[in-house]
Design a protein around this motif. Sequence first.
Motif, PDB file in Angstrom:
ATOM      1  N   UNK A 148      12.757  84.250 -86.465  1.00  0.00           N
ATOM      2  CA  UNK A 148      13.172  83.846 -87.796  1.00  0.00           C
ATOM      3  C   UNK A 148      11.949  82.712 -88.053  1.00  0.00           C
ATOM      4  N   UNK A 149      11.534  82.039 -87.055  1.00  0.00           N
ATOM      5  CA  UNK A 149      10.729  80.737 -87.686  1.00  0.00           C
ATOM      6  C   UNK A 149       9.324  81.717 -88.087  1.00  0.00           C
ATOM      7  N   UNK A 205      -0.943  78.798 -91.733  1.00  0.00           N
ATOM      8  CA  UNK A 205      -1.435  79.203 -92.557  1.00  0.00           C
ATOM      9  C   UNK A 205      -3.113  79.248 -92.581  1.00  0.00           C
ATOM     10  N   UNK A 236      11.692  80.283-105.998  1.00  0.00           N
ATOM     11  CA  UNK A 236      10.588  80.342-104.684  1.00  0.00           C
ATOM     12  C   UNK A 236       9.404  79.749-105.463  1.00  0.00           C
ATOM     13  N   UNK A 243       8.967  84.412 -89.540  1.00  0.00           N
ATOM     14  CA  UNK A 243       9.041  85.410 -90.730  1.00  0.00           C
ATOM     15  C   UNK A 243       9.121  84.138 -91.702  1.00  0.00           C
ATOM     16  N   UNK A 244       9.693  82.952 -91.513  1.00  0.00           N
ATOM     17  CA  UNK A 244       9.553  81.827 -92.442  1.00  0.00           C
ATOM     18  C   UNK A 244       8.115  81.501 -92.655  1.00  0.00           C
ATOM     19  N   UNK A 245       7.643  81.295 -91.816  1.00  0.00           N
ATOM     20  CA  UNK A 245       6.117  80.596 -91.614  1.00  0.00           C
ATOM     21  C   UNK A 245       5.415  81.699 -92.516  1.00  0.00           C
ATOM     22  N   UNK A 273       9.289  76.383-107.055  1.00  0.00           N
ATOM     23  CA  UNK A 273       9.249  75.241-106.038  1.00  0.00           C
ATOM     24  C   UNK A 273       7.963  75.284-105.573  1.00  0.00           C
ATOM     25  N   UNK A 330       5.038  62.032-100.227  1.00  0.00           N
ATOM     26  CA  UNK A 330       4.227  63.287-100.076  1.00  0.00           C
ATOM     27  C   UNK A 330       3.036  62.762 -99.219  1.00  0.00           C
ATOM     28  N   UNK A 375      10.358  67.033-102.813  1.00  0.00           N
ATOM     29  CA  UNK A 375      10.093  67.506-104.184  1.00  0.00           C
ATOM     30  C   UNK A 375      11.184  66.712-105.026  1.00  0.00           C
ATOM     31  N   UNK A 380       5.777  73.238-107.854  1.00  0.00           N
ATOM     32  CA  UNK A 380       6.356  71.848-107.772  1.00  0.00           C
ATOM     33  C   UNK A 380       5.659  71.059-106.642  1.00  0.00           C
ATOM     34  N   UNK A 381       5.599  72.018-105.527  1.00  0.00           N
ATOM     35  CA  UNK A 381       4.889  71.234-104.479  1.00  0.00           C
ATOM     36  C   UNK A 381       3.540  70.956-104.565  1.00  0.00           C
ATOM     37  N   UNK A 392      18.994  84.208 -92.339  1.00  0.00           N
ATOM     38  CA  UNK A 392      18.188  83.445 -91.312  1.00  0.00           C
ATOM     39  C   UNK A 392      19.017  82.175 -91.359  1.00  0.00           C
ATOM     40  N   UNK A 429       8.113  73.952 -96.170  1.00  0.00           N
ATOM     41  CA  UNK A 429       7.727  75.133 -96.500  1.00  0.00           C
ATOM     42  C   UNK A 429       8.116  76.095 -95.775  1.00  0.00           C
ATOM     43  N   UNK A 430       8.168  75.975 -94.524  1.00  0.00           N
ATOM     44  CA  UNK A 430       8.958  77.169 -93.831  1.00  0.00           C
ATOM     45  C   UNK A 430      10.194  77.298 -93.984  1.00  0.00           C
ATOM     46  N   UNK A 439      -1.338  75.249 -87.451  1.00  0.00           N
ATOM     47  CA  UNK A 439      -1.197  75.097 -88.609  1.00  0.00           C
ATOM     48  C   UNK A 439      -1.391  76.770 -89.077  1.00  0.00           C
ATOM     49  N   UNK A 463      -0.607  80.675-100.067  1.00  0.00           N
ATOM     50  CA  UNK A 463      -1.981  80.039 -99.761  1.00  0.00           C
ATOM     51  C   UNK A 463      -3.045  80.901 -99.216  1.00  0.00           C
ATOM     52  N   UNK A 472       6.158  83.822 -94.630  1.00  0.00           N
ATOM     53  CA  UNK A 472       6.637  83.893 -96.094  1.00  0.00           C
ATOM     54  C   UNK A 472       5.885  82.466 -96.717  1.00  0.00           C
ATOM     55  N   UNK A 473       6.027  81.317 -96.037  1.00  0.00           N
ATOM     56  CA  UNK A 473       5.688  80.303 -96.475  1.00  0.00           C
ATOM     57  C   UNK A 473       4.083  80.218 -96.759  1.00  0.00           C
ATOM     58  N   UNK A 489       2.417  67.495 -91.654  1.00  0.00           N
ATOM     59  CA  UNK A 489       2.864  68.793 -91.823  1.00  0.00           C
ATOM     60  C   UNK A 489       4.639  68.819 -91.978  1.00  0.00           C
ATOM     61  N   UNK A 534      11.050  78.890 -96.630  1.00  0.00           N
ATOM     62  CA  UNK A 534      10.546  80.398 -96.451  1.00  0.00           C
ATOM     63  C   UNK A 534      11.758  81.188 -95.831  1.00  0.00           C
ATOM     64  N   UNK A 535      12.596  80.719 -95.117  1.00  0.00           N
ATOM     65  CA  UNK A 535      13.893  81.245 -94.669  1.00  0.00           C
ATOM     66  C   UNK A 535      14.525  82.266 -95.539  1.00  0.00           C
ATOM     67  N   UNK A 541      15.233  76.067 -83.642  1.00  0.00           N
ATOM     68  CA  UNK A 541      14.289  76.024 -82.939  1.00  0.00           C
ATOM     69  C   UNK A 541      13.113  75.512 -83.936  1.00  0.00           C
ATOM     70  N   UNK A 589      10.501  81.761 -82.001  1.00  0.00           N
ATOM     71  CA  UNK A 589      11.701  82.153 -82.552  1.00  0.00           C
ATOM     72  C   UNK A 589      11.147  83.233 -83.852  1.00  0.00           C
TER      73      UNK A 589
END
Lengths: 127, 419
Positions: free
Chosen positions: B5-6, B57, B218, B8-10, B221, A71, A52, B224-225, A21, A12-13, B55, B17, B12-13, A75, A16-17, A104, B3
């Motif tokens: 970037x990490x 989220x 996005x 930001x990604x976390x 996906x 699945x 998926x 779908x998850x 990035x 998921x992360x 976690x 939820x 967004x993801x 995590x 989200x990039x 990282x 990081x």
Amino acid sequence: MLYAILCYNDEDVICGWSKEHEDGVMEKLGVVQERLAKEGRLGPVARLMPTTAATTLRKDREPPLVLDGPFAETKEQLLGFYVVDCESLDGALDIAKDLGKANPGGSYEIRPIALFMPGEPKEAVGA
Amino acid sequence: MTDLGWIEGAITAARPQAMAALLRYFRDMDAAEEAFQDACLRALKSWPKNGPPRDPTAWLIMVGRNAAIDAVRKTSRETVLPPEDLLSDLEDAEAEAAERLDGSHYRDDVLRLLFICCHPDLPATQQIALALRIVSGLSVKEIARAFVVGEAAMEQRITRAKARIGAGDAPFEAPGPIERAERFAAVAAMIYLVFNEGYSASGKALEAKGGLCDEAIRLARLLLRLFPAEPEMMGLTALLLLQHARSEARFTADGQAILLEDQDRSLWNRKMIGEGLALIDKALLKRAPGPYQVQSAIAAMHARAIRPEDTDWAGIDALYAALEIMQPSPVVTLNRAVATAKVRGPEAALAMIEPLGARLDGYFHFHGARGAFLLQAGHKDQARQAFDRAIALANTAAEAASIRQYLDRVTAEAEKSAS
């Protein structure tokens, strides 16, 4: 000895990039890969599509069962792997640390390889 | 040190939820949004210092909820902030929250959030705007740009949509299986609308709207998850990926549309095509066909053809025939006629679209396609009339220009044979 460096992270992360990035990470990884290639230690590298897109065949029964996923209730997912040639676990760990500095988060599993057949498929899909 | 970037990604993801859970808690979109923003700011301060939480989220939900409660308390009396710096160490609290968030609960929350955004009382454009704001977290400015309206107008549109939902009895309860299936279809349709909003743009608008396609992918996906075994969800995700893969090849430098057959296929994004093909292959294994799967199977046939002449037109014709049964519409028949023309000739295609004339008379593509078939069949004068009608109906300059190319060809040929 050949080692597989299996890359795990939260899918998921990664999804989200931002594109910037993602490009930045790939560029930094490219520097490490290039160095390893020059040293003649880099084997095949693979990045997997998201889980998926994956299918699992359970072969513990007849007929085998076709399932979606994996699945698992974890995590982190297996996202790809490198094959590297190192004298010892220490060497493989050093490479994993360098790769980890470039990208990282998540974890690497370092697994010695018992059988290796690089093969040559006609087309590297998604490359 | 974590990081950026990490992080930001976390974030967004985690957004769908976290927003979903906060909305269930506060039952108010503005309060949920504010709580999430607050939690994100705190994450940006805390995570680089304390390392990422186990976690993200669950962390964002808990901190968001605490911060909002605290804000309420603050207005009455000054109190200290909750120690979110310590949350990463509160193993038990976090584990419990994470556990509660797992599984079907999670799924229902996000689905509910998406479903609230596609409330049937809201017009489609408001549904899309709301979903982009609430679920994707795009700024009002970004959304306004994509819809080519002013920021104030878009702000008003979103506020009105929120008010409408607030006034009605928004379904905050957990949906049953039948409801869930209905919601699923509504949400999938909304994602498809977001994609089309981006896909149908051309020229200048394309720059502004291009991001909508990425956002729709996005969201697909994400869904779908949540429903990893649902073949129609695989089909929809595959469809969007396969269509979007062609985006670099669809327009000339000056914004003219390039027909599928004339596109430079080396510009198609092989990575997206690969994932799209993997998903549609997987969906078809389940033998539960649906309209999204059929449409993506058609897109897959185009994607698999290395050169235009390799296209399996008979296969595409058959798939459109299946789509005509599942989702009868004159537009589907018109699309099928293009494949039919390739397989059985232009006369067969003309016979197929003749009965659609009354219903599609105001549709640009009908007259464009009809003109092309007539031209192939050698009826130049009729073709010219059809092209004239198409130009009169063109929505964009690019559409008109693409038809004008045909017209020029007819005229040039006519002049050549006359001289």
